[in-house]
Design a protein around this motif. Structure first.
Motif, PDB file in Angstrom:
ATOM      1  N   TYR A   1      -5.316   3.989  -8.155  1.00 50.54           N
ATOM      2  CA  TYR A   1      -5.952   4.040  -6.829  1.00 50.54           C
ATOM      3  C   TYR A   1      -5.597   4.835  -5.762  1.00 50.54           C
ATOM      4  O   TYR A   1      -6.211   5.281  -4.852  1.00 50.54           O
ATOM      5  N   THR A   2      -4.221   4.871  -5.563  1.00 47.99           N
ATOM      6  CA  THR A   2      -3.548   5.505  -4.479  1.00 47.99           C
ATOM      7  C   THR A   2      -3.009   6.764  -4.686  1.00 47.99           C
ATOM      8  O   THR A   2      -3.055   7.679  -4.063  1.00 47.99           O
TER       9      THR A   2
ATOM     10  N   GLU B   1       0.868  -1.075  -0.137  1.00 40.33           N
ATOM     11  CA  GLU B   1      -0.046  -0.109   0.155  1.00 40.33           C
ATOM     12  C   GLU B   1       0.999   1.113   0.088  1.00 40.33           C
ATOM     13  O   GLU B   1       2.144   1.184   0.223  1.00 40.33           O
ATOM     14  N   LEU B   2       0.227   2.186  -0.321  1.00 43.95           N
ATOM     15  CA  LEU B   2       0.926   3.619  -0.156  1.00 43.95           C
ATOM     16  C   LEU B   2       1.303   4.000   1.040  1.00 43.95           C
ATOM     17  O   LEU B   2       0.371   3.917   2.085  1.00 43.95           O
TER      18      LEU B   2
ATOM     19  N   ARG C   1      -4.330  10.061  -2.857  1.00 45.67           N
ATOM     20  CA  ARG C   1      -4.122  10.320  -1.385  1.00 45.67           C
ATOM     21  C   ARG C   1      -2.746  11.266  -1.559  1.00 45.67           C
ATOM     22  O   ARG C   1      -2.547  12.017  -0.523  1.00 45.67           O
TER      23      ARG C   1
ATOM     24  N   VAL D   1       2.327   4.037  -6.299  1.00 49.58           N
ATOM     25  CA  VAL D   1       1.531   5.137  -6.679  1.00 49.58           C
ATOM     26  C   VAL D   1       0.870   4.889  -7.711  1.00 49.58           C
ATOM     27  O   VAL D   1       1.454   4.710  -8.925  1.00 49.58           O
TER      28      VAL D   1
ATOM     29  N   ALA E   1      -9.195   0.407  -7.847  1.00 50.36           N
ATOM     30  CA  ALA E   1      -8.501  -0.634  -7.133  1.00 50.36           C
ATOM     31  C   ALA E   1      -8.191  -1.903  -7.842  1.00 50.36           C
ATOM     32  O   ALA E   1      -7.409  -2.834  -7.434  1.00 50.36           O
TER      33      ALA E   1
ATOM     34  N   ARG F   1      -4.659  -2.911  -9.974  1.00 52.04           N
ATOM     35  CA  ARG F   1      -3.561  -3.453  -9.161  1.00 52.04           C
ATOM     36  C   ARG F   1      -3.590  -5.030  -9.474  1.00 52.04           C
ATOM     37  O   ARG F   1      -2.744  -5.608  -9.756  1.00 52.04           O
TER      38      ARG F   1
END
Lengths: 120, 157
Positions: free
Chosen positions: A25-26, A2-3, A29, A22, B13, B16
């Motif tokens: 999805y991330t 995860e980030l 943030r 990165v 999501a 990934r």
């Protein structure tokens, strides 16, 4: 992975250490954090990408956005990126000509120190 | 026929997941280790592009990823968006910095998406030798196809 995001201050520089992935999805943030930092008054921002395992175009877009935002506010953005894997992404997209890229946070702080004079 | 096929709803999501599956299938197909990182990035970009197109048009249709390990490891990412961007490969992907004026209160997230789309295509074009972006023959959408050698090390350019 995860980030992960963590901020610290080195002299008058704000160092944002980014880890993990990165991507589409991330990246929101990361954008949020960068916006917060600039809104809180940070003007010399160093984004340390040393622990980034994956970076895609969405992440690049966020970094470009941060660069524009800081420039508009009279600030600077430096990136720390030592991996060949990530450097290749900056080269392919020609962003190596846009960003100030450094091997280490120390090199970035030395180069962006106002006393040292700025080339750009 | 594809060896492995994956369909996912246009949620960031899931990109990934698609990357992880693609790299696992590529490895199993015998693609050289040094190419796996490129594959991870290229497939991620193709899927991110598809997700962005679907979301910009508000469609929940599934995005399809088909992987085939024939003579080469081939991946086709198909979106169902009505107006896909072509395989425009800007000569200078950083040109937008000159063209786009700096606005303090511009729609920054939108601008960043546009930058990301340009960068995504630049990455795909830079990473994939035989990139093709074509309209889906029967219906709405575009198919991004790319392939990599299997079974032996790539020859140095």
């Amino acid at each position: 992975m995860e980030l992960s995001l963590s901020t610290r201050t080195v002299d008058h520089h704000t160092v944002l250490e980014v880890g993990g992935e990165v991507d589409v999805y991330t990246a929101p943030r990361l954008r949020e954090r960068l916006v917060e930092l600039v809104e809180a008054g940070a003007r010399s921002v160093i984004v340390d990408l040393s622990r980034v395992e994956f970076l895609d175009s969405t992440g690049l877009g966020v970094l470009v956005g941060a660069l524009k935002r800081l420039r508009a506010a009279g600030g600077t953005l430096a990136l720390v990126c030592g991996h060949e894997r990530l450097l290749k992404i900056f080269r392919i997209t020609a962003l190596d000509r846009v960003f100030a890229l450094y091997d280490s946070v120390e090199a970035a702080t030395a180069a962006t120190d106002p006393d040292a004079g700025q080339s750009a | 026929m594809p060896t492995v096929r994956l369909s996912f709803s246009p949620a960031p999501a899931h990109v990934r997941t698609a990357r992880l599956v693609a790299v696992a299938v590529a490895r199993r197909a015998g693609v050289a280790d040094e190419l796996l990182e490129e594959i991870r990035l290229a497939i991620g970009e193709a899927c991110s592009r598809a997700v962005a197109l679907h979301r910009s048009q508000g469609t929940d249709s599934l995005i399809d990823v088909a992987m085939d390990d024939g003579d080469r490891f081939t991946v086709r990412v198909t979106d169902r968006a009505t107006e896909g961007r072509g395989a425009a490969t800007a000569a200078d992907p950083a040109a937008f910095l000159v063209e786009a004026p700096v606005t303090a209160e511009g729609p920054e997230a939108l601008a960043e998406e546009a930058v990301a789309a340009t960068m995504g295509l630049a990455l795909l074009a830079g990473l994939v030798d035989d990139l093709e972006v074509e309209a889906v023959p029967d219906g709405v959408g575009t198919e991004v196809s790319m392939s990599w050698p299997v079974g032996r090390k790539p020859t140095d350019a």
